[in-house]
Design a protein around this motif. Structure first.
Motif, PDB file in Angstrom:
ATOM      1  N   HIS A  57      30.271   4.291 115.931  1.00 44.47           N
ATOM      2  CA  HIS A  57      30.238   5.745 116.117  1.00 44.47           C
ATOM      3  C   HIS A  57      31.302   6.481 115.301  1.00 44.47           C
ATOM      4  O   HIS A  57      30.965   7.339 114.499  1.00 44.47           O
ATOM      5  N   ALA A  58      32.572   6.167 115.552  1.00 47.74           N
ATOM      6  CA  ALA A  58      33.643   6.932 114.895  1.00 47.74           C
ATOM      7  C   ALA A  58      33.518   6.875 113.374  1.00 47.74           C
ATOM      8  O   ALA A  58      33.547   7.920 112.715  1.00 47.74           O
ATOM      9  N   ALA A  59      33.378   5.686 112.807  1.00 42.40           N
ATOM     10  CA  ALA A  59      33.310   5.550 111.343  1.00 42.40           C
ATOM     11  C   ALA A  59      32.110   6.315 110.776  1.00 42.40           C
ATOM     12  O   ALA A  59      32.222   6.975 109.742  1.00 42.40           O
ATOM     13  N   ILE A  61      30.556   8.988 112.135  1.00 44.30           N
ATOM     14  CA  ILE A  61      30.781  10.429 112.259  1.00 44.30           C
ATOM     15  C   ILE A  61      31.867  10.881 111.283  1.00 44.30           C
ATOM     16  O   ILE A  61      31.743  11.930 110.648  1.00 44.30           O
ATOM     17  N   MET A  62      32.911  10.086 111.143  1.00 44.67           N
ATOM     18  CA  MET A  62      33.987  10.416 110.202  1.00 44.67           C
ATOM     19  C   MET A  62      33.433  10.607 108.788  1.00 44.67           C
ATOM     20  O   MET A  62      33.831  11.529 108.067  1.00 44.67           O
ATOM     21  N   LYS A  63      32.524   9.747 108.413  1.00 47.52           N
ATOM     22  CA  LYS A  63      31.943   9.826 107.066  1.00 47.52           C
ATOM     23  C   LYS A  63      31.285  11.185 106.822  1.00 47.52           C
ATOM     24  O   LYS A  63      31.359  11.727 105.726  1.00 47.52           O
ATOM     25  N   THR A  64      30.678  11.766 107.853  1.00 41.89           N
ATOM     26  CA  THR A  64      30.032  13.065 107.680  1.00 41.89           C
ATOM     27  C   THR A  64      31.040  14.181 107.406  1.00 41.89           C
ATOM     28  O   THR A  64      30.670  15.245 106.917  1.00 41.89           O
ATOM     29  N   TYR A  65      32.308  13.934 107.715  1.00 40.44           N
ATOM     30  CA  TYR A  65      33.372  14.914 107.474  1.00 40.44           C
ATOM     31  C   TYR A  65      34.229  14.554 106.269  1.00 40.44           C
ATOM     32  O   TYR A  65      35.314  15.095 106.092  1.00 40.44           O
ATOM     33  N   ALA A 106      30.994  17.585 118.638  1.00 40.21           N
ATOM     34  CA  ALA A 106      30.432  17.447 119.986  1.00 40.21           C
ATOM     35  C   ALA A 106      29.955  16.020 120.262  1.00 40.21           C
ATOM     36  O   ALA A 106      30.168  15.492 121.366  1.00 40.21           O
ATOM     37  N   GLU A 107      29.317  15.390 119.286  1.00 39.03           N
ATOM     38  CA  GLU A 107      28.841  14.016 119.492  1.00 39.03           C
ATOM     39  C   GLU A 107      30.022  13.086 119.731  1.00 39.03           C
ATOM     40  O   GLU A 107      29.988  12.251 120.641  1.00 39.03           O
ATOM     41  N   TRP A 108      31.087  13.233 118.941  1.00 44.78           N
ATOM     42  CA  TRP A 108      32.256  12.359 119.100  1.00 44.78           C
ATOM     43  C   TRP A 108      32.911  12.581 120.466  1.00 44.78           C
ATOM     44  O   TRP A 108      33.287  11.632 121.143  1.00 44.78           O
ATOM     45  N   ILE A 111      30.831  10.811 123.067  1.00 43.19           N
ATOM     46  CA  ILE A 111      30.981   9.344 122.958  1.00 43.19           C
ATOM     47  C   ILE A 111      32.322   8.912 123.529  1.00 43.19           C
ATOM     48  O   ILE A 111      32.412   7.922 124.270  1.00 43.19           O
ATOM     49  N   LYS A 112      33.395   9.626 123.195  1.00 43.34           N
ATOM     50  CA  LYS A 112      34.721   9.290 123.732  1.00 43.34           C
ATOM     51  C   LYS A 112      34.729   9.363 125.252  1.00 43.34           C
ATOM     52  O   LYS A 112      35.243   8.468 125.925  1.00 43.34           O
ATOM     53  N   ASP A 113      34.162  10.432 125.797  1.00 43.95           N
ATOM     54  CA  ASP A 113      34.137  10.602 127.246  1.00 43.95           C
ATOM     55  C   ASP A 113      33.328   9.512 127.932  1.00 43.95           C
ATOM     56  O   ASP A 113      33.775   8.924 128.929  1.00 43.95           O
ATOM     57  N   SER A 114      32.146   9.214 127.408  1.00 46.63           N
ATOM     58  CA  SER A 114      31.294   8.208 128.064  1.00 46.63           C
ATOM     59  C   SER A 114      31.874   6.805 127.926  1.00 46.63           C
ATOM     60  O   SER A 114      31.821   6.016 128.870  1.00 46.63           O
ATOM     61  N   SER A 115      32.470   6.484 126.778  1.00 49.44           N
ATOM     62  CA  SER A 115      33.052   5.137 126.619  1.00 49.44           C
ATOM     63  C   SER A 115      34.305   4.987 127.485  1.00 49.44           C
ATOM     64  O   SER A 115      34.551   3.914 128.041  1.00 49.44           O
TER      65      SER A 115
END
Length: 138
Positions: A57-59, A61-65, A106-108, A111-115
């Motif tokens: 997830h993080a990697a 999403i990071m790529k999109t930024y 928002a997606e990140w 994901i952080k909250d649910s994990s």
């Protein structure tokens, strides 16, 4: 040309092209380019979940930024386990803007909250260093 040699030729060409993309070409790019060292304290009890979250997830999403992750390691000290990675940036301003946008994603956040709800706190202390190459760096 045999298929095996052709495949290795394509792999070599792709690796060469990928390397060329990340090398600053102008004096200005070399002068402003920075690397960012990030060190996260992670916990043995849920480090597999941390790695899955970062990898899946993080990697992504990071790529999109515009994050350019150069490399990642897991390290152990006497007192803790660490996840260490290096990011490449064209400038410090770009780095700060990209981090701000990523942290607002928002997606990140979801994901952080649910994990965290499923696996508990995954990251302890975070260290960061912004690094500029010396004039004699290879």
């Amino acid at each position: 040309m045999p298929p095996r040699l052709r495949r290795w030729g394509l792999i070599a060409a792709a690796l060469t092209a990928a390397t060329l993309v990340t090398i600053p070409t102008s004096a200005t790019e070399r002068a402003t380019m920075i690397e960012q060292l990030r060190i996260y304290e992670i916990f043995e009890s849920n480090k597999d979940a941390f790695h899955a979250r970062f990898r899946d997830h993080a990697a992504r999403i990071m790529k999109t930024y515009g994050f350019d992750i150069a490399t990642m390691w897991e390290a152990k000290t006497k007192d803790r386990t660490e996840f260490v990675y290096v990011l490449r940036w064209p400038s410090e301003a770009t780095m700060r803007e990209s981090w701000a946008r990523f942290m607002q994603d928002a997606e990140w956040s979801k994901i952080k909250d649910s994990s965290a709800a499923e696996h508990g706190r995954m990251v302890g202390a975070i260290e960061e260093r912004v690094m500029r190459r010396t004039s004699y760096s290879p």
